[in-house]
Design a protein around this motif. Structure first.
Motif, PDB file in Angstrom:
ATOM      1  N   PHE A   1      46.694  68.210  33.970  1.00  0.00           N
ATOM      2  CA  PHE A   1      45.848  68.646  35.348  1.00  0.00           C
ATOM      3  C   PHE A   1      44.312  68.691  34.876  1.00  0.00           C
ATOM      4  CE2 PHE A   1      49.946  69.736  36.361  1.00  0.00           C
ATOM      5  CZ  PHE A   1      50.141  69.237  37.806  1.00  0.00           C
ATOM      6  N   LEU A   2      44.076  68.530  33.446  1.00  0.00           N
ATOM      7  CA  LEU A   2      42.653  69.001  33.107  1.00  0.00           C
ATOM      8  C   LEU A   2      41.697  67.944  34.152  1.00  0.00           C
ATOM      9  CD1 LEU A   2      42.393  68.914  29.263  1.00  0.00           C
ATOM     10  CD2 LEU A   2      41.599  70.706  30.804  1.00  0.00           C
ATOM     11  N   GLY A   3      40.528  68.531  34.550  1.00  0.00           N
ATOM     12  CA  GLY A   3      39.391  67.921  35.186  1.00  0.00           C
ATOM     13  C   GLY A   3      40.002  67.795  36.688  1.00  0.00           C
ATOM     14  N   ASP A   4      41.177  68.220  36.998  1.00  0.00           N
ATOM     15  CA  ASP A   4      41.595  68.060  38.550  1.00  0.00           C
ATOM     16  C   ASP A   4      40.834  69.180  39.423  1.00  0.00           C
ATOM     17  OD1 ASP A   4      43.457  66.285  37.752  1.00  0.00           O
ATOM     18  OD2 ASP A   4      45.287  67.373  39.125  1.00  0.00           O
ATOM     19  N   PRO A   5      40.534  69.147  40.859  1.00  0.00           N
ATOM     20  CA  PRO A   5      39.701  69.955  41.409  1.00  0.00           C
ATOM     21  C   PRO A   5      40.666  71.312  41.512  1.00  0.00           C
ATOM     22  CG  PRO A   5      40.011  67.906  42.527  1.00  0.00           C
ATOM     23  CD  PRO A   5      41.118  67.774  41.470  1.00  0.00           C
ATOM     24  N   TYR A   6      39.931  72.294  41.678  1.00  0.00           N
ATOM     25  CA  TYR A   6      40.364  73.563  41.918  1.00  0.00           C
ATOM     26  C   TYR A   6      40.960  73.589  43.519  1.00  0.00           C
ATOM     27  CZ  TYR A   6      41.159  78.813  42.683  1.00  0.00           C
ATOM     28  OH  TYR A   6      41.610  79.888  43.220  1.00  0.00           O
ATOM     29  N   LEU A   7      42.155  74.060  43.888  1.00  0.00           N
ATOM     30  CA  LEU A   7      42.151  74.174  45.265  1.00  0.00           C
ATOM     31  C   LEU A   7      43.084  75.399  45.491  1.00  0.00           C
ATOM     32  CD1 LEU A   7      42.391  72.883  48.034  1.00  0.00           C
ATOM     33  CD2 LEU A   7      44.588  71.726  47.273  1.00  0.00           C
ATOM     34  N   TYR A   8      42.422  76.373  46.162  1.00  0.00           N
ATOM     35  CA  TYR A   8      43.154  77.701  46.551  1.00  0.00           C
ATOM     36  C   TYR A   8      44.519  77.297  47.234  1.00  0.00           C
ATOM     37  CZ  TYR A   8      43.247  82.445  48.107  1.00  0.00           C
ATOM     38  OH  TYR A   8      43.633  83.916  48.213  1.00  0.00           O
TER      39      TYR A   8
ATOM     40  N   GLY B   1      44.458  69.017  44.390  1.00  0.00           N
ATOM     41  CA  GLY B   1      44.142  70.115  43.453  1.00  0.00           C
ATOM     42  C   GLY B   1      45.115  71.106  43.400  1.00  0.00           C
ATOM     43  N   ILE B   2      44.801  72.259  42.490  1.00  0.00           N
ATOM     44  CA  ILE B   2      45.694  73.040  42.085  1.00  0.00           C
ATOM     45  C   ILE B   2      44.988  74.529  41.775  1.00  0.00           C
ATOM     46  CG2 ILE B   2      45.601  72.818  39.632  1.00  0.00           C
ATOM     47  CD1 ILE B   2      48.760  72.656  39.456  1.00  0.00           C
ATOM     48  N   ASP B   3      45.741  75.732  41.964  1.00  0.00           N
ATOM     49  CA  ASP B   3      45.003  76.920  41.498  1.00  0.00           C
ATOM     50  C   ASP B   3      45.760  77.353  40.122  1.00  0.00           C
ATOM     51  OD1 ASP B   3      47.330  78.116  42.573  1.00  0.00           O
ATOM     52  OD2 ASP B   3      46.424  78.919  44.227  1.00  0.00           O
ATOM     53  N   CYS B   4      45.271  78.800  39.775  1.00  0.00           N
ATOM     54  CA  CYS B   4      45.680  79.068  38.639  1.00  0.00           C
ATOM     55  C   CYS B   4      46.899  79.457  38.499  1.00  0.00           C
ATOM     56  CB  CYS B   4      44.712  80.257  38.313  1.00  0.00           C
ATOM     57  SG  CYS B   4      44.915  81.812  39.278  1.00  0.00           S
TER      58      CYS B   4
ATOM     59  N   THR C   1      57.193  62.346  37.043  1.00  0.00           N
ATOM     60  CA  THR C   1      56.700  62.992  35.813  1.00  0.00           C
ATOM     61  C   THR C   1      55.481  62.643  35.320  1.00  0.00           C
ATOM     62  OG1 THR C   1      57.613  60.828  34.884  1.00  0.00           O
ATOM     63  CG2 THR C   1      59.335  62.818  34.808  1.00  0.00           C
ATOM     64  N   THR C   2      54.821  61.664  36.110  1.00  0.00           N
ATOM     65  CA  THR C   2      53.179  61.399  35.693  1.00  0.00           C
ATOM     66  C   THR C   2      52.418  62.352  36.898  1.00  0.00           C
ATOM     67  OG1 THR C   2      53.681  59.649  37.641  1.00  0.00           O
ATOM     68  CG2 THR C   2      53.683  59.058  35.259  1.00  0.00           C
ATOM     69  N   ARG C   3      51.100  62.018  36.494  1.00  0.00           N
ATOM     70  CA  ARG C   3      50.153  63.027  37.259  1.00  0.00           C
ATOM     71  C   ARG C   3      50.205  62.858  38.670  1.00  0.00           C
ATOM     72  NH1 ARG C   3      48.944  65.827  40.034  1.00  0.00           N
ATOM     73  NH2 ARG C   3      47.001  66.951  40.434  1.00  0.00           N
ATOM     74  N   MET C   4      50.173  61.463  38.948  1.00  0.00           N
ATOM     75  CA  MET C   4      50.363  60.782  40.243  1.00  0.00           C
ATOM     76  C   MET C   4      51.196  59.842  40.105  1.00  0.00           C
ATOM     77  SD  MET C   4      46.802  61.672  42.359  1.00  0.00           S
ATOM     78  CE  MET C   4      45.872  60.752  40.916  1.00  0.00           C
TER      79      MET C   4
ATOM     80  N   THR D   1      40.191  77.028  37.795  1.00  0.00           N
ATOM     81  CA  THR D   1      39.386  78.143  38.333  1.00  0.00           C
ATOM     82  C   THR D   1      38.058  77.815  39.176  1.00  0.00           C
ATOM     83  OG1 THR D   1      37.611  79.446  37.083  1.00  0.00           O
ATOM     84  CG2 THR D   1      38.024  77.580  35.922  1.00  0.00           C
ATOM     85  N   ALA D   2      37.968  78.787  40.107  1.00  0.00           N
ATOM     86  CA  ALA D   2      36.880  78.664  41.070  1.00  0.00           C
ATOM     87  C   ALA D   2      35.587  78.693  40.427  1.00  0.00           C
ATOM     88  CB  ALA D   2      36.998  79.610  42.215  1.00  0.00           C
ATOM     89  N   ARG D   3      35.399  79.100  39.224  1.00  0.00           N
ATOM     90  CA  ARG D   3      34.140  79.174  38.639  1.00  0.00           C
ATOM     91  C   ARG D   3      33.613  77.872  38.347  1.00  0.00           C
ATOM     92  NH1 ARG D   3      33.977  81.104  33.844  1.00  0.00           N
ATOM     93  NH2 ARG D   3      36.234  81.271  33.365  1.00  0.00           N
ATOM     94  N   PHE D   4      34.460  76.987  37.881  1.00  0.00           N
ATOM     95  CA  PHE D   4      33.828  75.422  37.579  1.00  0.00           C
ATOM     96  C   PHE D   4      34.648  74.505  38.796  1.00  0.00           C
ATOM     97  CE2 PHE D   4      34.171  77.571  33.410  1.00  0.00           C
ATOM     98  CZ  PHE D   4      32.881  77.355  33.031  1.00  0.00           C
ATOM     99  N   MET D   5      35.616  75.012  39.682  1.00  0.00           N
ATOM    100  CA  MET D   5      35.997  74.348  40.600  1.00  0.00           C
ATOM    101  C   MET D   5      37.032  73.194  40.014  1.00  0.00           C
ATOM    102  SD  MET D   5      35.758  75.758  43.380  1.00  0.00           S
ATOM    103  CE  MET D   5      36.367  74.686  44.621  1.00  0.00           C
ATOM    104  N   GLN D   6      37.390  73.270  38.916  1.00  0.00           N
ATOM    105  CA  GLN D   6      38.429  72.451  38.182  1.00  0.00           C
ATOM    106  C   GLN D   6      39.226  73.134  37.354  1.00  0.00           C
ATOM    107  OE1 GLN D   6      36.451  69.389  36.293  1.00  0.00           O
ATOM    108  NE2 GLN D   6      34.519  70.701  35.614  1.00  0.00           N
ATOM    109  N   VAL D   7      40.340  72.289  36.789  1.00  0.00           N
ATOM    110  CA  VAL D   7      40.993  72.966  35.637  1.00  0.00           C
ATOM    111  C   VAL D   7      40.287  72.450  34.413  1.00  0.00           C
ATOM    112  CG1 VAL D   7      43.319  72.555  34.305  1.00  0.00           C
ATOM    113  CG2 VAL D   7      43.065  72.309  36.713  1.00  0.00           C
ATOM    114  N   VAL D   8      39.993  73.557  33.536  1.00  0.00           N
ATOM    115  CA  VAL D   8      39.128  73.506  32.179  1.00  0.00           C
ATOM    116  C   VAL D   8      39.914  74.138  31.073  1.00  0.00           C
ATOM    117  CG1 VAL D   8      37.089  73.320  33.502  1.00  0.00           C
ATOM    118  CG2 VAL D   8      37.989  75.526  32.570  1.00  0.00           C
ATOM    119  N   ILE D   9      39.538  73.830  29.922  1.00  0.00           N
ATOM    120  CA  ILE D   9      39.923  74.638  28.730  1.00  0.00           C
ATOM    121  C   ILE D   9      38.554  75.215  28.325  1.00  0.00           C
ATOM    122  CG2 ILE D   9      40.392  74.559  26.174  1.00  0.00           C
ATOM    123  CD1 ILE D   9      42.119  72.139  26.820  1.00  0.00           C
TER     124      ILE D   9
END
Length: 271
Positions: free
Chosen positions: A155-162, A169-172, A80-83, A234-242
């Motif tokens: 997941f905010l700030g996590d790397p974008y991973l296709y 990482g995680i994708d959309c 239940t935690t991020r990691m 998003t791959a535009r910022f390569m991370q999770v963003v708001i």
């Protein structure tokens, strides 16, 4: 003949082709520890033709990443935690053996087996120890649903991973899927699969968006955190963003393909 296999590594790839290729395929995805696949026993050079039992995703899984599922390995709890680190002994003063991500699945040997705040969980033929407050029984998770927006914000700030679903990482669409799966809401893997089945369609209008709405664009998706901003990997910022939903729309050919609204019973959804 097919068997049920369980992922025994932190994460495994289910691949379009039975090969360790450097490029990630259009329909490649991650499987998390403890998740299961139905696999054909006709192995192809140490690969299994598999179907994910979480979302029906099909592809090839390396035999190095899975083992035949048994009653003893049936997961009963989720991370239940991020990691969460899993240790060879019930102490934090030792190097962890394994690191799992949110929504990975584990099975405690016994819910009474707690030592210094650590629970012993089954790993292969032995035990590893995870902090007790980092896991929750699946039944308890369903009985205590989480706010989907707050879940996504983990997941905010996590790397974008296709193709990612949280390990490294995680994708959309993975972000949307994981946020919904926490509450037992069925959700396909990819954005194009999700946009006709998740929740109910509502008219596409920036003026009518609400917290918890899931907004689909050509090849992209995100979750509204309020009426004007959305969280997305998003791959535009390569991370999770708001960011403002208008900015996302502009980056996606100025097109929204669908807005899906979940029932108000799902925490995080605004009426």
């Amino acid at each position: 003949m097919t068997d049920t296999h369980i992922v025994r590594t932190s994460a495994a790839w289910i691949r379009t082709r039975p090969a360790h290729e450097p490029m990630i395929g259009r329909r490649d995805s991650q499987l998390l520890f403890g998740e299961t696949v139905r696999g054909d026993n006709n192995l192809y050079q140490h690969w299994i033709a598999a179907t994910s039992m979480q979302d029906g995703y099909e592809g090839w899984v390396s035999t190095n990443d899975v083992r035949i599922k048994s009653f003893l390995s049936e997961p009963t709890h989720i991370i239940t935690t991020r990691m969460a680190n899993l240790y060879p002994s019930p102490t934090f003063k030792i190097r962890p053996s394994l690191t799992l991500t949110f929504m990975a699945q584990v099975k405690p040997k016994s819910t009474d087996l707690v030592v210094d705040g650590f629970v012993g969980v089954r790993f292969n033929d032995g035990l590893l120890w995870v902090p007790q407050n980092h896991i929750m029984a699946k039944a308890d998770a369903l009985a205590n649903p989480a706010d989907i927006v707050d879940t996504a914000k983990m997941f905010l700030g996590d790397p974008y991973l296709y193709g990612g679903r949280g390990h490294g990482g995680i994708d959309c669409s993975g972000l949307v899927q994981i946020a919904l799966q926490r509450n037992g809401v069925a959700c396909p893997r990819d954005a194009d699969m999700q946009e006709n089945v998740v929740g109910e369609a509502v008219p596409v209008s920036l003026k009518n968006l609400r917290r918890g709405d899931i907004v689909y664009f050509p090849g992209h998706v995100g979750i509204m955190v309020n009426r004007t901003h959305m969280i997305n990997a998003t791959a535009r910022f390569m991370q999770v963003v708001i960011e403002p939903v208008r900015d996302v729309k502009k980056a996606c050919n100025d097109t929204i393909t669908a807005v899906r609204r979940l029932p108000p019973s799902v925490p995080g959804v605004t009426l």
